[in-house]
Motif scaffolding. Structure first.
Motif, PDB file in Angstrom:
ATOM      1  N   ILE A 107      -4.799 169.713 -38.141  1.00  0.00           N
ATOM      2  CA  ILE A 107      -6.015 169.420 -38.877  1.00  0.00           C
ATOM      3  C   ILE A 107      -6.973 168.581 -38.022  1.00  0.00           C
ATOM      4  O   ILE A 107      -6.603 168.054 -36.987  1.00  0.00           O
ATOM      5  CB  ILE A 107      -5.696 168.667 -40.196  1.00  0.00           C
ATOM      6  CG1 ILE A 107      -5.078 167.289 -39.889  1.00  0.00           C
ATOM      7  CG2 ILE A 107      -4.774 169.493 -41.074  1.00  0.00           C
ATOM      8  CD1 ILE A 107      -4.915 166.392 -41.103  1.00  0.00           C
ATOM      9  N   LEU A 108      -8.213 168.462 -38.486  1.00  0.00           N
ATOM     10  CA  LEU A 108      -9.204 167.518 -37.969  1.00  0.00           C
ATOM     11  C   LEU A 108      -9.440 167.647 -36.459  1.00  0.00           C
ATOM     12  O   LEU A 108      -9.380 166.673 -35.706  1.00  0.00           O
ATOM     13  CB  LEU A 108      -8.800 166.081 -38.317  1.00  0.00           C
ATOM     14  CG  LEU A 108      -8.772 165.755 -39.813  1.00  0.00           C
ATOM     15  CD1 LEU A 108      -8.130 164.399 -40.057  1.00  0.00           C
ATOM     16  CD2 LEU A 108     -10.177 165.794 -40.399  1.00  0.00           C
ATOM     17  N   ARG A 109      -9.734 168.865 -36.025  1.00  0.00           N
ATOM     18  CA  ARG A 109     -10.036 169.099 -34.614  1.00  0.00           C
ATOM     19  C   ARG A 109     -11.182 168.192 -34.159  1.00  0.00           C
ATOM     20  O   ARG A 109     -12.177 168.025 -34.849  1.00  0.00           O
ATOM     21  CB  ARG A 109     -10.417 170.574 -34.404  1.00  0.00           C
ATOM     22  CG  ARG A 109     -10.710 170.951 -32.960  1.00  0.00           C
ATOM     23  CD  ARG A 109     -10.851 172.462 -32.828  1.00  0.00           C
ATOM     24  NE  ARG A 109     -11.929 172.998 -33.636  1.00  0.00           N
ATOM     25  CZ  ARG A 109     -13.189 173.131 -33.213  1.00  0.00           C
ATOM     26  NH1 ARG A 109     -13.517 172.744 -31.994  1.00  0.00           N
ATOM     27  NH2 ARG A 109     -14.115 173.646 -33.998  1.00  0.00           N
ATOM     28  N   GLY A 110     -11.019 167.612 -32.977  1.00  0.00           N
ATOM     29  CA  GLY A 110     -12.043 166.737 -32.418  1.00  0.00           C
ATOM     30  C   GLY A 110     -11.774 165.262 -32.622  1.00  0.00           C
ATOM     31  O   GLY A 110     -12.366 164.422 -31.937  1.00  0.00           O
ATOM     32  N   PHE A 111     -10.876 164.926 -33.548  1.00  0.00           N
ATOM     33  CA  PHE A 111     -10.506 163.536 -33.762  1.00  0.00           C
ATOM     34  C   PHE A 111      -9.300 163.193 -32.887  1.00  0.00           C
ATOM     35  O   PHE A 111      -8.682 164.057 -32.274  1.00  0.00           O
ATOM     36  CB  PHE A 111     -10.199 163.287 -35.241  1.00  0.00           C
ATOM     37  CG  PHE A 111     -11.407 163.348 -36.131  1.00  0.00           C
ATOM     38  CD1 PHE A 111     -12.150 162.210 -36.387  1.00  0.00           C
ATOM     39  CD2 PHE A 111     -11.823 164.543 -36.702  1.00  0.00           C
ATOM     40  CE1 PHE A 111     -13.271 162.248 -37.205  1.00  0.00           C
ATOM     41  CE2 PHE A 111     -12.940 164.611 -37.515  1.00  0.00           C
ATOM     42  CZ  PHE A 111     -13.667 163.457 -37.765  1.00  0.00           C
ATOM     43  N   ASP A 112      -8.970 161.917 -32.818  1.00  0.00           N
ATOM     44  CA  ASP A 112      -7.842 161.460 -32.023  1.00  0.00           C
ATOM     45  C   ASP A 112      -6.554 162.159 -32.461  1.00  0.00           C
ATOM     46  O   ASP A 112      -6.230 162.200 -33.651  1.00  0.00           O
ATOM     47  CB  ASP A 112      -7.699 159.939 -32.185  1.00  0.00           C
ATOM     48  CG  ASP A 112      -6.594 159.366 -31.342  1.00  0.00           C
ATOM     49  OD1 ASP A 112      -6.846 159.030 -30.183  1.00  0.00           O
ATOM     50  OD2 ASP A 112      -5.459 159.279 -31.851  1.00  0.00           O
ATOM     51  N   ASP A 113      -5.815 162.726 -31.505  1.00  0.00           N
ATOM     52  CA  ASP A 113      -4.631 163.524 -31.828  1.00  0.00           C
ATOM     53  C   ASP A 113      -3.585 162.741 -32.608  1.00  0.00           C
ATOM     54  O   ASP A 113      -2.996 163.249 -33.571  1.00  0.00           O
ATOM     55  CB  ASP A 113      -3.995 164.076 -30.547  1.00  0.00           C
ATOM     56  CG  ASP A 113      -4.677 165.349 -30.057  1.00  0.00           C
ATOM     57  OD1 ASP A 113      -5.607 165.816 -30.735  1.00  0.00           O
ATOM     58  OD2 ASP A 113      -4.281 165.864 -28.999  1.00  0.00           O
TER      59      ASP A 113
ATOM     60  N   LEU B 126     -12.530 150.959 -25.309  1.00  0.00           N
ATOM     61  CA  LEU B 126     -13.237 152.236 -25.245  1.00  0.00           C
ATOM     62  C   LEU B 126     -13.274 152.958 -26.585  1.00  0.00           C
ATOM     63  O   LEU B 126     -14.159 153.777 -26.834  1.00  0.00           O
ATOM     64  CB  LEU B 126     -12.570 153.146 -24.213  1.00  0.00           C
ATOM     65  CG  LEU B 126     -12.428 152.588 -22.801  1.00  0.00           C
ATOM     66  CD1 LEU B 126     -11.594 153.533 -21.945  1.00  0.00           C
ATOM     67  CD2 LEU B 126     -13.799 152.352 -22.182  1.00  0.00           C
ATOM     68  N   GLY B 127     -12.286 152.676 -27.445  1.00  0.00           N
ATOM     69  CA  GLY B 127     -12.229 153.359 -28.734  1.00  0.00           C
ATOM     70  C   GLY B 127     -11.287 152.645 -29.674  1.00  0.00           C
ATOM     71  O   GLY B 127     -10.366 151.933 -29.242  1.00  0.00           O
ATOM     72  N   ALA B 128     -11.517 152.822 -30.952  1.00  0.00           N
ATOM     73  CA  ALA B 128     -10.657 152.230 -31.981  1.00  0.00           C
ATOM     74  C   ALA B 128     -10.492 153.227 -33.115  1.00  0.00           C
ATOM     75  O   ALA B 128     -11.452 153.911 -33.493  1.00  0.00           O
ATOM     76  CB  ALA B 128     -11.260 150.929 -32.505  1.00  0.00           C
ATOM     77  N   HIS B 129      -9.282 153.306 -33.652  1.00  0.00           N
ATOM     78  CA  HIS B 129      -8.975 154.244 -34.724  1.00  0.00           C
ATOM     79  C   HIS B 129      -8.060 153.562 -35.730  1.00  0.00           C
ATOM     80  O   HIS B 129      -7.049 152.957 -35.353  1.00  0.00           O
ATOM     81  CB  HIS B 129      -8.314 155.508 -34.164  1.00  0.00           C
ATOM     82  CG  HIS B 129      -9.111 156.131 -33.068  1.00  0.00           C
ATOM     83  ND1 HIS B 129     -10.131 157.026 -33.310  1.00  0.00           N
ATOM     84  CD2 HIS B 129      -9.072 155.968 -31.720  1.00  0.00           C
ATOM     85  CE1 HIS B 129     -10.680 157.386 -32.165  1.00  0.00           C
ATOM     86  NE2 HIS B 129     -10.054 156.753 -31.183  1.00  0.00           N
ATOM     87  N   ILE B 130      -8.428 153.655 -36.997  1.00  0.00           N
ATOM     88  CA  ILE B 130      -7.647 153.049 -38.077  1.00  0.00           C
ATOM     89  C   ILE B 130      -7.389 154.121 -39.121  1.00  0.00           C
ATOM     90  O   ILE B 130      -8.317 154.806 -39.558  1.00  0.00           O
ATOM     91  CB  ILE B 130      -8.390 151.868 -38.729  1.00  0.00           C
ATOM     92  CG1 ILE B 130      -8.764 150.814 -37.681  1.00  0.00           C
ATOM     93  CG2 ILE B 130      -7.540 151.247 -39.829  1.00  0.00           C
ATOM     94  CD1 ILE B 130      -9.671 149.712 -38.224  1.00  0.00           C
ATOM     95  N   VAL B 131      -6.140 154.269 -39.532  1.00  0.00           N
ATOM     96  CA  VAL B 131      -5.786 155.168 -40.630  1.00  0.00           C
ATOM     97  C   VAL B 131      -5.083 154.343 -41.689  1.00  0.00           C
ATOM     98  O   VAL B 131      -4.043 153.734 -41.419  1.00  0.00           O
ATOM     99  CB  VAL B 131      -4.864 156.314 -40.157  1.00  0.00           C
ATOM    100  CG1 VAL B 131      -4.495 157.208 -41.343  1.00  0.00           C
ATOM    101  CG2 VAL B 131      -5.531 157.135 -39.066  1.00  0.00           C
ATOM    102  N   GLY B 132      -5.647 154.303 -42.882  1.00  0.00           N
ATOM    103  CA  GLY B 132      -5.046 153.536 -43.964  1.00  0.00           C
ATOM    104  C   GLY B 132      -6.091 153.102 -44.964  1.00  0.00           C
ATOM    105  O   GLY B 132      -7.288 153.384 -44.798  1.00  0.00           O
TER     106      GLY B 132
ATOM    107  N   VAL C  92     -14.273 154.841 -33.969  1.00  0.00           N
ATOM    108  CA  VAL C  92     -15.455 154.551 -33.170  1.00  0.00           C
ATOM    109  C   VAL C  92     -15.067 154.657 -31.697  1.00  0.00           C
ATOM    110  O   VAL C  92     -13.976 154.253 -31.304  1.00  0.00           O
ATOM    111  CB  VAL C  92     -16.048 153.160 -33.500  1.00  0.00           C
ATOM    112  CG1 VAL C  92     -15.061 152.035 -33.192  1.00  0.00           C
ATOM    113  CG2 VAL C  92     -17.361 152.941 -32.760  1.00  0.00           C
ATOM    114  N   GLY C  93     -15.943 155.235 -30.900  1.00  0.00           N
ATOM    115  CA  GLY C  93     -15.680 155.352 -29.474  1.00  0.00           C
ATOM    116  C   GLY C  93     -14.822 156.549 -29.122  1.00  0.00           C
ATOM    117  O   GLY C  93     -14.765 157.536 -29.860  1.00  0.00           O
ATOM    118  N   LEU C  94     -14.130 156.463 -28.000  1.00  0.00           N
ATOM    119  CA  LEU C  94     -13.388 157.586 -27.463  1.00  0.00           C
ATOM    120  C   LEU C  94     -12.060 157.809 -28.178  1.00  0.00           C
ATOM    121  O   LEU C  94     -11.431 156.865 -28.661  1.00  0.00           O
ATOM    122  CB  LEU C  94     -13.108 157.356 -25.973  1.00  0.00           C
ATOM    123  CG  LEU C  94     -14.297 157.146 -25.037  1.00  0.00           C
ATOM    124  CD1 LEU C  94     -13.812 157.008 -23.604  1.00  0.00           C
ATOM    125  CD2 LEU C  94     -15.307 158.274 -25.160  1.00  0.00           C
ATOM    126  N   THR C  95     -11.638 159.064 -28.238  1.00  0.00           N
ATOM    127  CA  THR C  95     -10.275 159.382 -28.637  1.00  0.00           C
ATOM    128  C   THR C  95      -9.364 159.135 -27.438  1.00  0.00           C
ATOM    129  O   THR C  95      -9.828 158.963 -26.298  1.00  0.00           O
ATOM    130  CB  THR C  95     -10.151 160.849 -29.065  1.00  0.00           C
ATOM    131  OG1 THR C  95     -10.394 161.686 -27.909  1.00  0.00           O
ATOM    132  CG2 THR C  95     -11.152 161.202 -30.157  1.00  0.00           C
TER     133      THR C  95
END
Length: 452
Positions: A202-208, A398-404, A350-353
């Motif tokens: 799912i969600l092509r283009g987002f952080d793997d 360079l990037g930050a990702h949060i799931v929750g 935000v930022g890079l995957t």
């Protein structure tokens, strides 16, 4: 030459409205044409009603948590008709607010379709013509249906806010953010949801790592994912919609939702006839200042196909106004734009995957997945994910990702730090707020991976 208006805006969505208001407030004569409802996709058939549906769908889980905390709470049944009525009332309120604010600014509104007749002339649906020194096209986009037999049996996202009743069983074709968001919504509302996903994830283009985490959570919550699968045949059958997938799976559903992308609303506007250039997707080609190949015609928002987000369209409108009407040449800054995906669980980025960072430079990956206090106490196994990507050479994040839970709320302020050029050392020397999920952003000590 004397014109009827200094600016004529085609499209009453977030970008068009902001450009019209700012320009009129400066004392210029402005008109705006909108063939549908003021507010555009975001307010009427996108972000706002979708987020209200997300809220509605999350209450069963909240009630489950309340029970584990000792409350004698029960979910009962969900009254879709009652919710839909309240939703429509709220959308009418927002639409009226949009129109009132535009009118207060001095903009003349035409509630009909408009097309471009020549570089300085707009023709309205009733046949009248208006001239303008500048024309701005901000007509947004629309959801796609695939070119296949019986595709009309399926719904698109615009239709979901007007359903007469909730389906018992739904198939969603497509796994971008729109498909995944509605999978979570309808699953939360008690619908049996399946997804056909053409790719492996799912969600092509987002952080793997982030999208894999979300996929696991969605399946644990009851959404069925058929990866590597696209519909090959659709028919009305057995009181529902029979769908056969390319993996051989076939099933009958009450409802089918196409979530296979969006396209710009450029057809029938007279753009190419007057010399405006479109790209292969049908989006309007513009320069850094939103000017088309025709000097008097500009375009912004989803119709130019750059970053299709409401806050981006609003910022583009501000840049347009400064450039054209204030004499301050202003480019849109597309760097480090944060985004929120209201899947369940939701994701803020935000930022890079990780994949983009690895391709760019040696990168340190900091990540942690854990059960937050509130849900762990209730025996919920679902984990949250926090992730930072850091330049090995400069220590810059360079990037930050949060799931929750509340990922969107958190990523907004992480984005401020990244926009200021924050380093991992800046995060490390910031004292944590305890107990809170967000403290993980400043307590990630050792990298879990080093990308050469």
């Amino acid at each position: 030459m004397e014109f009827d208006y200094d600016l004529f805006v085609i499209g009453g969505g977030s970008g068009g409205v902001r450009a019209a208001r700012l320009t009129a407030q400066d004392g210029h004569k402005v008109a705006l044409a909108e063939e549908s409802r003021m507010g555009g996709t975001c307010v009427i058939r996108g972000c706002v009603p979708k987020k209200l549906m997300v809220y509605a769908s999350e209450y069963p889980e909240a009630i489950h948590l309340a029970q584990r905390y000792g409350w004698g709470a029960e979910t009962g049944g969900f009254d879709w008709e009652r919710f839909r009525t309240h939703l429509n009332t709220e959308l009418e309120r927002l639409e009226n607010a949009y129109q009132t604010n535009v009118e207060k600014a001095g903009v003349e509104i035409f509630k009909q379709r408009a097309r471009i007749a020549d570089p300085h002339t707009v023709e309205l649906a009733d046949g009248t013509t208006k001239t303008a020194k500048h024309i701005l096209v901000a007509v947004g986009g629309h959801p796609n249906r695939p070119d296949m037999r019986n595709a009309e049996l399926g719904l698109v996202s615009d239709d979901l806010f007007h359903l007469g009743a909730l389906p018992k069983k739904m198939l969603i074709v497509g796994a971008g953010y729109i498909g995944c968001e509605f999978a979570g919504i309808f699953n939360g509302l008690g619908v049996d949801v399946s997804m056909f996903i053409r790719k492996a994830q799912i969600l092509r283009g987002f952080d793997d790592e982030a999208r894999g985490h979300i996929a696991d959570c969605m399946q644990a919550r009851g959404v069925t994912l058929h990866t590597g699968c696209a519909p090959t045949a659709i028919e009305k059958r057995d009181g529902g919609i029979w769908v056969k997938g390319s993996n051989g799976h076939e099933e009958v559903f009450d409802s089918l939702l196409w979530a296979v992308g969006r396209s710009p609303n450029t057809k029938g506007l007279g753009l190419e006839e007057v010399g405006v250039k479109l790209n292969r997707r049908g989006a309007i080609e513009v320069d850094d200042y939103f000017q088309t190949a025709v000097p008097s015609i500009y375009a912004l928002g989803d119709v130019i196909g750059r970053v299709e987000l409401t806050p981006v369209a609003i910022r583009e409108a501000i840049a347009f106004n400064r450039t054209v009407f204030k004499g301050e040449k202003t480019k849109m800054d597309y760097d480090l734009i944060p985004s929120a995906t209201f899947t369940q669980p939701e994701m803020g980025s935000v930022g890079l995957t990780e994949e983009q960072a690895e391709a760019q430079e040696p990168t340190l990956v900091y990540a942690a997945a854990f059960r937050p206090m509130q849900s762990a106490f209730a025996g919920v196994e679902e984990r949250v994910l926090f992730k930072l990507l850091v330049s090995k050479e400069t220590d810059k994040v360079l990037g930050a990702h949060i799931v929750g839970p509340s990922a969107a709320e958190m990523i907004q302020f992480v984005a401020v730090a990244l926009k200021m050029g924050a380093t991992k050392a800046d995060f490390d020397r910031t004292c944590a707020v305890h107990p809170a999920m967000a403290e993980e952003m400043v307590t990630l000590k050792d990298p879990v991976r080093v990308l050469a």
